[in-house]
Enzyme design. Structure first.
Site, PDB file in Angstrom:
ATOM      1  N   LEU A  70       3.685   4.460  18.099  1.00 46.13           N
ATOM      2  CA  LEU A  70       2.447   4.797  17.405  1.00 46.13           C
ATOM      3  C   LEU A  70       2.288   4.002  16.116  1.00 46.13           C
ATOM      4  O   LEU A  70       1.170   3.748  15.670  1.00 46.13           O
ATOM      5  CB  LEU A  70       2.414   6.294  17.067  1.00 46.13           C
ATOM      6  N   GLY A  71       3.399   3.629  15.502  1.00 41.53           N
ATOM      7  CA  GLY A  71       3.323   2.889  14.244  1.00 41.53           C
ATOM      8  C   GLY A  71       4.685   2.657  13.647  1.00 41.53           C
ATOM      9  O   GLY A  71       5.711   3.106  14.175  1.00 41.53           O
ATOM     10  N   GLY A  97       6.847   2.596   9.795  1.00 40.12           N
ATOM     11  CA  GLY A  97       6.802   3.057   8.406  1.00 40.12           C
ATOM     12  C   GLY A  97       8.100   2.769   7.699  1.00 40.12           C
ATOM     13  O   GLY A  97       9.028   2.182   8.276  1.00 40.12           O
ATOM     14  N   GLY A  98       8.170   3.179   6.429  1.00 38.99           N
ATOM     15  CA  GLY A  98       9.392   2.966   5.661  1.00 38.99           C
ATOM     16  C   GLY A  98      10.571   3.688   6.283  1.00 38.99           C
ATOM     17  O   GLY A  98      11.708   3.259   6.169  1.00 38.99           O
ATOM     18  N   PHE A  99      10.295   4.808   6.946  1.00 43.66           N
ATOM     19  CA  PHE A  99      11.350   5.586   7.600  1.00 43.66           C
ATOM     20  C   PHE A  99      11.847   4.868   8.845  1.00 43.66           C
ATOM     21  O   PHE A  99      13.029   4.868   9.161  1.00 43.66           O
ATOM     22  CB  PHE A  99      10.789   6.964   7.971  1.00 43.66           C
ATOM     23  N   GLY A 100      10.947   4.261   9.568  1.00 49.23           N
ATOM     24  CA  GLY A 100      11.305   3.607  10.823  1.00 49.23           C
ATOM     25  C   GLY A 100      10.115   3.593  11.767  1.00 49.23           C
ATOM     26  O   GLY A 100       8.969   3.474  11.343  1.00 49.23           O
ATOM     27  N   VAL A 150       7.611   5.235  14.752  1.00 47.53           N
ATOM     28  CA  VAL A 150       7.070   6.509  15.221  1.00 47.53           C
ATOM     29  C   VAL A 150       6.651   6.357  16.681  1.00 47.53           C
ATOM     30  O   VAL A 150       5.901   5.450  17.030  1.00 47.53           O
ATOM     31  CB  VAL A 150       5.855   6.949  14.375  1.00 47.53           C
ATOM     32  N   ASP A 166       2.301  11.306  -3.045  1.00 48.49           N
ATOM     33  CA  ASP A 166       1.943  10.091  -2.294  1.00 48.49           C
ATOM     34  C   ASP A 166       0.675  10.337  -1.476  1.00 48.49           C
ATOM     35  O   ASP A 166       0.630  10.069  -0.281  1.00 48.49           O
ATOM     36  CB  ASP A 166       3.104   9.673  -1.389  1.00 48.49           C
TER      37      ASP A 166
END
Length: 433
Positions: free
Chosen positions: A127-128, A130-133, A135, A254
């Site tokens: 799906l996308g 991000g900074g986390f990893g 998705v 945020d």
């Protein structure tokens, strides 16, 4: 969940040790985290770049004290071995004004379950980033009694093994969303851990992010109508107001379009609590911390001093209101400002009736009530004031937006009455007969 990259400075506290993690097969288990951990984040999302790093001592502390309460709901601890009440609450219709669950109701997913849900984390389920990893979208069996046997669509965040920021975010998400339930907060369904791999599992949000609807391109992007924008503004405001109204206030820190997700009915829900922080105690106006967040949305006093106020979130909300009115990213608006302040630019271009039409989002195609758009612009101006103390509270923001929505619904009723009156008059009957 849009495209972004992350750079880490500093080292957050480590993954909870194995003594604290329950057996992954224990579906009702709980997990205990250390009381402090750091957040460090530098994110570029679209045209926005986040700034700063956080020290270990300035990290997010445990959300709930031994006696944390809101209204008549009290909690003895963040985690409890008895999740039965929480399960009942999560399965029932959500409390419209939000609820703090007495026990975290989070399912512990095994790696095998998540791998099966995503068909071994196939690229077409992404799906996308991000900074986390990464998705992923997945399907699991619904464990709710009313839907047992059916499949439930979920979103799975999988930690990038090279991301140190993700460890802190993983902890923060579980700590905050594990016990907070509100119609305008994304539901965290559970988490997983397999050796060095960490996962977070959420409800799936069918309409994606507000960022995509405002700034995305392509045939799949549907422009938001004025009525829908009002609904999204109000939903996001209610989510922030809930966080600010708790006895131990939570500063979201945020607030931006990519962190506002939309369900099938365009209900706005706040996601990504990786930077959320408990607010100041009663005898303090702010908390001091290293600056983290996203450039353009972070409040000026926070950037300048590291002093984080509850009303720092209000500034970010005002920036998003400006983006929703104009259809432009804050970076582009600042470029248009030249040497003017944001406040002066807004007064000149959105509070000036002659220039408003030129600066409203072209995707609206002029289909909005100018008088109400002006009221939203006036609210925006209040939210982005430089001094935190003169900004409205989120409670006041919600009330103002609800009044605007109520006024927005009246013209349609008035038009119906007017058309009926004209039809009656054409037939020779008195008005209202």
């Amino acid at each position: 969940m849009g495209n972004c990259w992350s750079l880490q400075s500093g080292s957050p506290s480590g993954i909870p040790n194995s003594n604290n993690a329950h057996d992954p097969n224990n579906q009702s288990g709980s997990i205990q985290f250390s009381s402090g951990f750091s957040n460090a984040k530098l994110i570029q999302n679209g045209n926005s770049t986040s700034l700063g790093r956080s020290s270990h001592s300035g990290g997010t502390s445990r959300l709930f004290s031994n006696k944390f309460s809101t209204g008549n709901n009290t909690s003895s601890s963040l985690w409890s071995s008895d999740n039965s009440q929480a399960s009942r609450l999560r399965d029932e219709e959500e409390f419209p004004n939000g609820q703090i669950l007495d026990a975290a109701n989070l399912r512990v997913f095994t790696f095998a379950e998540l791998r099966a849900a995503t068909k071994n984390f196939r690229t077409d389920s992404v799906l996308g980033e991000g900074g986390f990893g990464t998705v992923f979208q997945g399907l699991i069996k619904d464990t709710a009694a009313s839907a047992r046997g059916k499949e439930l669509t979920i979103a799975i965040k999988k930690l990038n093994s090279e991301s140190k920021q993700g460890i802190a975010e993983w902890q923060s998400e579980v700590n905050f969303l594990g016990r907070l339930s509100h119609p305008n907060l994304v539901k965290l369904l559970g988490f997983g851990r397999e050796d060095s791999e960490l996962f977070l599992v959420y409800e799936f949000m069918h309409r994606g992010s507000l960022d995509n609807h405002l700034f995305g391109r392509g045939s799949t992007v549907r422009p938001l109508s004025w009525d829908t924008r009002l609904k999204v503004m109000i939903g996001a405001a209610r989510g922030l107001n809930f966080l600010h109204s708790l006895e131990k206030k939570i500063i979201y820190r945020d607030f931006k379009p990519s962190n506002i997700l939309l369900d099938e009915a365009y209900t706005a829900k706040l996601s990504d609590f990786g930077l959320a922080k408990t607010g100041p105690s009663y005898d303090h106006s702010h908390v001091s911390t290293q600056v983290v967040g996203t450039h353009g949305y972070a409040a000026p006093e926070y950037i300048a001093t590291g002093h984080l106020y509850v009303k720092s979130d209000v500034y970010g909300f005002g920036i998003v209101l400006m983006e929703m009115l104009t259809g432009k990213r804050i970076g582009d608006i600042k470029h248009l400002c030249e040497k003017k302040s944001l406040q002066d630019w807004l007064k000149l271009n959105l509070l000036n009736r002659g220039k408003m039409r030129m600066n409203m989002d072209v995707k609206l195609e002029g289909k909005y009530p100018p008088n109400l758009a002006s009221k939203v612009a006036q609210l925006t101006l209040k939210c982005i004031q430089v001094e935190p103390k003169v900004r409205p509270s989120m409670k006041e923001v919600v009330e103002t937006l609800e009044q605007i929505e109520a006024a927005n619904e009246k013209p349609a009723d008035n038009r119906k009455k007017t058309n009926h009156s004209r039809a009656v008059q054409l037939h020779g009957q008195p008005d209202g007969g």
